[in-house]
Design a protein around this motif. Structure first.
Motif, PDB file in Angstrom:
ATOM      1  N   PRO A  28       0.808  -1.228   0.000  1.00  0.00           N
ATOM      2  CA  PRO A  28       0.000   0.000   0.000  1.00  0.00           C
ATOM      3  C   PRO A  28       0.835   1.269   0.000  1.00  0.00           C
ATOM      4  CG  PRO A  28      -0.938  -1.577   1.503  1.00  0.00           C
ATOM      5  CD  PRO A  28       0.352  -2.170   1.035  1.00  0.00           C
ATOM      6  N   GLN A  31       2.392   1.803  -3.409  1.00  0.00           N
ATOM      7  CA  GLN A  31       1.371   2.263  -4.348  1.00  0.00           C
ATOM      8  C   GLN A  31       1.040   3.734  -4.108  1.00  0.00           C
ATOM      9  OE1 GLN A  31       0.185   1.102  -6.950  1.00  0.00           O
ATOM     10  NE2 GLN A  31      -1.759   2.138  -7.334  1.00  0.00           N
ATOM     11  N   PHE A 246      -8.701  13.342  -0.248  1.00  0.00           N
ATOM     12  CA  PHE A 246      -9.183  11.990  -0.542  1.00  0.00           C
ATOM     13  C   PHE A 246     -10.688  11.904  -0.517  1.00  0.00           C
ATOM     14  CE2 PHE A 246      -4.914  10.456   0.141  1.00  0.00           C
ATOM     15  CZ  PHE A 246      -4.873   9.423  -0.755  1.00  0.00           C
ATOM     16  N   TRP A 252      -7.018  11.882  -5.486  1.00  0.00           N
ATOM     17  CA  TRP A 252      -6.139  10.921  -4.828  1.00  0.00           C
ATOM     18  C   TRP A 252      -4.669  11.245  -5.065  1.00  0.00           C
ATOM     19  CZ3 TRP A 252      -7.952   5.147  -4.904  1.00  0.00           C
ATOM     20  CH2 TRP A 252      -9.192   5.071  -4.251  1.00  0.00           C
TER      21      TRP A 252
ATOM     22  N   ILE B 132      -3.821   2.107   2.357  1.00  0.00           N
ATOM     23  CA  ILE B 132      -4.632   0.916   2.083  1.00  0.00           C
ATOM     24  C   ILE B 132      -5.799   1.273   1.175  1.00  0.00           C
ATOM     25  CG2 ILE B 132      -6.213  -0.716   3.194  1.00  0.00           C
ATOM     26  CD1 ILE B 132      -4.130  -1.110   5.323  1.00  0.00           C
ATOM     27  N   LEU B 133      -6.363   2.444   1.376  1.00  0.00           N
ATOM     28  CA  LEU B 133      -7.438   2.909   0.486  1.00  0.00           C
ATOM     29  C   LEU B 133      -6.934   3.013  -0.951  1.00  0.00           C
ATOM     30  CD1 LEU B 133     -10.363   4.211   0.338  1.00  0.00           C
ATOM     31  CD2 LEU B 133      -9.180   6.396   0.383  1.00  0.00           C
ATOM     32  N   VAL B 134      -5.774   3.650  -1.122  1.00  0.00           N
ATOM     33  CA  VAL B 134      -5.231   3.848  -2.467  1.00  0.00           C
ATOM     34  C   VAL B 134      -4.959   2.502  -3.136  1.00  0.00           C
ATOM     35  CG1 VAL B 134      -3.208   4.638  -3.728  1.00  0.00           C
ATOM     36  CG2 VAL B 134      -4.253   6.103  -2.029  1.00  0.00           C
ATOM     37  N   PHE B 135      -4.361   1.588  -2.396  1.00  0.00           N
ATOM     38  CA  PHE B 135      -3.961   0.319  -2.994  1.00  0.00           C
ATOM     39  C   PHE B 135      -5.169  -0.549  -3.327  1.00  0.00           C
ATOM     40  CE2 PHE B 135      -2.239  -4.083  -2.595  1.00  0.00           C
ATOM     41  CZ  PHE B 135      -1.423  -4.038  -3.709  1.00  0.00           C
ATOM     42  N   TYR B 136      -6.020  -0.824  -2.346  1.00  0.00           N
ATOM     43  CA  TYR B 136      -7.090  -1.794  -2.561  1.00  0.00           C
ATOM     44  C   TYR B 136      -8.274  -1.191  -3.312  1.00  0.00           C
ATOM     45  CZ  TYR B 136      -4.502  -5.089   0.150  1.00  0.00           C
ATOM     46  OH  TYR B 136      -3.521  -5.944   0.565  1.00  0.00           O
ATOM     47  N   SER B 137      -8.664   0.013  -2.923  1.00  0.00           N
ATOM     48  CA  SER B 137      -9.794   0.610  -3.619  1.00  0.00           C
ATOM     49  C   SER B 137      -9.391   0.950  -5.047  1.00  0.00           C
ATOM     50  CB  SER B 137     -10.242   1.858  -2.855  1.00  0.00           C
ATOM     51  OG  SER B 137     -11.566   2.145  -3.140  1.00  0.00           O
ATOM     52  N   GLY B 138      -8.140   1.400  -5.228  1.00  0.00           N
ATOM     53  CA  GLY B 138      -7.642   1.660  -6.578  1.00  0.00           C
ATOM     54  C   GLY B 138      -7.633   0.394  -7.413  1.00  0.00           C
ATOM     55  N   ASN B 141     -11.042  -0.393  -8.511  1.00  0.00           N
ATOM     56  CA  ASN B 141     -11.424   0.480  -9.629  1.00  0.00           C
ATOM     57  C   ASN B 141     -10.824  -0.011 -10.935  1.00  0.00           C
ATOM     58  OD1 ASN B 141     -12.874   2.130  -7.999  1.00  0.00           O
ATOM     59  ND2 ASN B 141     -11.238   3.660  -7.761  1.00  0.00           N
TER      60      ASN B 141
END
Lengths: 286, 283
Positions: A28, A31, A246, A252, B132-138, B141
């Protein structure tokens, strides 16, 4: 045969650890770093660039809040240390028997309530229609309602309150293990209070001081509720901006860049703190 | 400054005053919050209008809805409970495995991995949530855009909240359980093995009972930390809001003594849990 069994068990033990660290922490964050360098050109084309970071440096609102958050967090950490040290000293060295345990537990009590509840309590006390204001008026020290909430002092009062436990506990732990003969020797050799404190007590307590400061600093820097609920219009906090990007603006890329910057700030300060005090992360945390 | 060094009366008096002031500072906000849960007035502020249990039990017929009739809060409480249950289960299991890994097994790169284990402690909670939002929600998407498959699991919601909280609570439970395992005498386990137990039996009959107090301690801590977490949770929560987020939203609309009632219940709940664990470990 034996070595293959132990290899197998090593991997069995290692797998959950690796899954946790890689899937929930490392990937994460990588990313997030990647997204922070993406520039959205249209709805489905993406280029690489440093636009988000440029925004941060050109928009004074961003970096001002960034610097403010950092400075106020450092100040809060320092203040928490000053307030907590005499308390920890009393619990570790002066209190005896039962009162020692009771005082230590009393320090923990506020943390049976969540940050939200603690902040709420301070709001009830400090706001215009709050208790302090009513008491001041009842005593005749104020003519009308006094607003004590929604300013930087209120924010710092709340932040110190949130951090105290995490300062008191490591301090008590390290001070508890100190040999009093060292302090006596210091006085016998002609040292005053200041000298003994500087030359004997503080060096001994250093692991506790550093670990308390790191935790309090991290908590303060990353706090969201206290600055938002207790701060005024001008007391923006950096986490608030990340949240806005966000959740409110769906930007983002910008949010990720701000997140990376906050992470860099906290890592650099923690690293500097460890270097200056000559401690290691393993020693103060593990 | 230590007991054997003489101190002046004035110094002692000042020190005592400081201690008293400190504990008043600690107790005051919580005390005030608790007391105003019983005030018979629509706002948690002075003057005191008399004692009332309305903010717990009123059913809404007279314009007041008490905590136990407030569906929104009760649902949020249930959501928080579910999240905390899963976080506790996963973090404690991870904590046990990690403790054994770092205390009992020798392997190359252990020191290095130990630093990674500590890492979540020095990452602000908001950043853990955001990443975690960026990785999984991304990812959800992207998968949806590329193949039309909906990975609802990875959209903001309970699963992501649990993942975000486990990311750092697992470190804490590892530290608690590892500290206890460090004090364990490996000879006890060897004795069990010599007496014919298989490693698995030895683990469950000798080592695990030794670890049990720390496992309970870690579980209570994990449950409380999960229940009270806001920073990580707020970034990852979906439509089913947990209690802290629901309270925060209410608080922004304006405060009523119902919030005090919830706060009081939370304090009592945490206190009971803490006492339970302390009672167990002192036996």
């Amino acid at each position: 045969m034996k070595s293959s069994v132990s290899r197998l068990s090593l991997w069995l033990l290692l797998t959950p650890f690796l899954l946790w660290i890689v899937l929930l922490v490392l990937l994460p964050h990588l990313q997030m770093l990647r997204v922070s360098f993406q520039v959205r050109e249209s709805w489905d084309t993406i280029a690489w660039g440093v636009e988000q970071y440029q925004n941060f440096f050109t928009e004074s609102y961003y970096w001002r809040t960034f610097v403010r958050t950092g400075v106020m967090s450092l100040f809060t950490t320092f203040l928490t240390l000053l307030i907590a040290f005499p308390i920890a000293w009393y619990i570790a060295r002066l209190a005896r028997g039962r009162s020692k345990g009771i005082l230590f537990l009393a320090c923990l009590i506020p943390f049976w309530a969540s940050e939200l509840v603690r902040t709420y309590g301070w709001m009830i006390l400090l706001r215009e229609s709050g208790l302090f204001s009513s008491w001041l008026q009842a005593l005749g020290w104020a003519d009308g309602p006094v607003e004590m909430l929604y300013n930087d002092v209120a924010v710092i009062v709340g932040l110190v309150y949130n951090g105290l436990l995490f300062m008191v506990v490591p301090l008590v732990t390290t001070l508890d293990g100190m040999d009093e003969n060292l302090v006596e020797a210091g006085y016998d050799l002609g040292g005053g209070h200041g000298t003994v404190l500087r030359e004997i007590v503080v060096p001994w307590a250093m692991p506790g001081i550093v670990s308390g400061c790191i935790v309090v600093f991290m908590l303060t820097l990353g706090s969201y509720l206290t600055p938002i609920l207790m701060g005024g219009k001008d007391s923006a906090w950096f986490t608030e901006q990340i949240f806005t990007q966000f959740i409110t603006r769906f930007n983002w890329e910008q949010g990720a860049a701000l997140g990376v910057l906050l992470l860099v700030l906290s890592s650099v300060i923690v690293w500097l703190g460890l270097k200056i005090s000559g401690q290691s992360l393993r020693k103060v945390m593990g | 400054m230590i007991r054997s060094v003489p101190r002046s009366r004035l110094f002692d008096g000042l020190y005592l005053a400081y201690l008293v002031a400190f504990f008043v500072y600690l107790a005051l906000p919580l005390l005030v919050t608790a007391v105003f849960a019983f005030n018979d007035a629509p706002f948690p502020s002075l003057p005191w209008k008399g004692f009332s249990l309305d903010w717990f039990f009123a059913d809404g017929s007279e314009g007041r809805t008490g905590l136990f009739h407030d569906d929104g809060l009760l649902t949020a409480l249930w959501v928080s409970g579910k999240i905390a249950f899963w976080v506790t289960l996963v973090s404690v299991a991870l904590g046990c495995v990690n403790a054994v890994l770092f205390e009992r097994v020798q392997f190359r790169g252990k020191e290095f991995l130990y630093l990674f284990m500590l890492l979540p402690l020095v990452i602000p909670g908001v950043i853990l949530g955001v990443s975690i939002l960026v990785f999984y929600s991304g990812m959800a998407n992207d998968v949806s855009a590329a193949w039309g498959i909906e990975l609802d699991l990875f959209r903001p919601g309970m699963t992501l909240v649990v993942m975000g909280q486990v990311a750092f609570i697992a470190t804490l439970s590892t530290l608690v359980i590892a500290a206890r395992l460090r004090k364990f005498d490996p000879q006890l386990e060897e004795a069990a093995l010599n007496l014919g137990a298989t490693p698995l039996v030895a683990w469950f009959t000798v080592t695990l009972p030794w670890l049990l107090p720390s496992i309970f301690g870690a579980a209570a801590m994990a449950f409380l930390m999960s229940f009270e977490n806001f920073n990580t949770t707020v970034m990852l929560t979906g439509s089913d809001t947990p209690l802290t987020v629901a309270l925060f939203n209410r608080l922004r609309e304006g405060s009523t003594p119902v919030l005090n009632a919830v706060a009081l219940m939370l304090m009592v709940g945490s206190a009971l849990l803490a006492l339970l664990v302390m009672g167990r470990s002192s036996r």
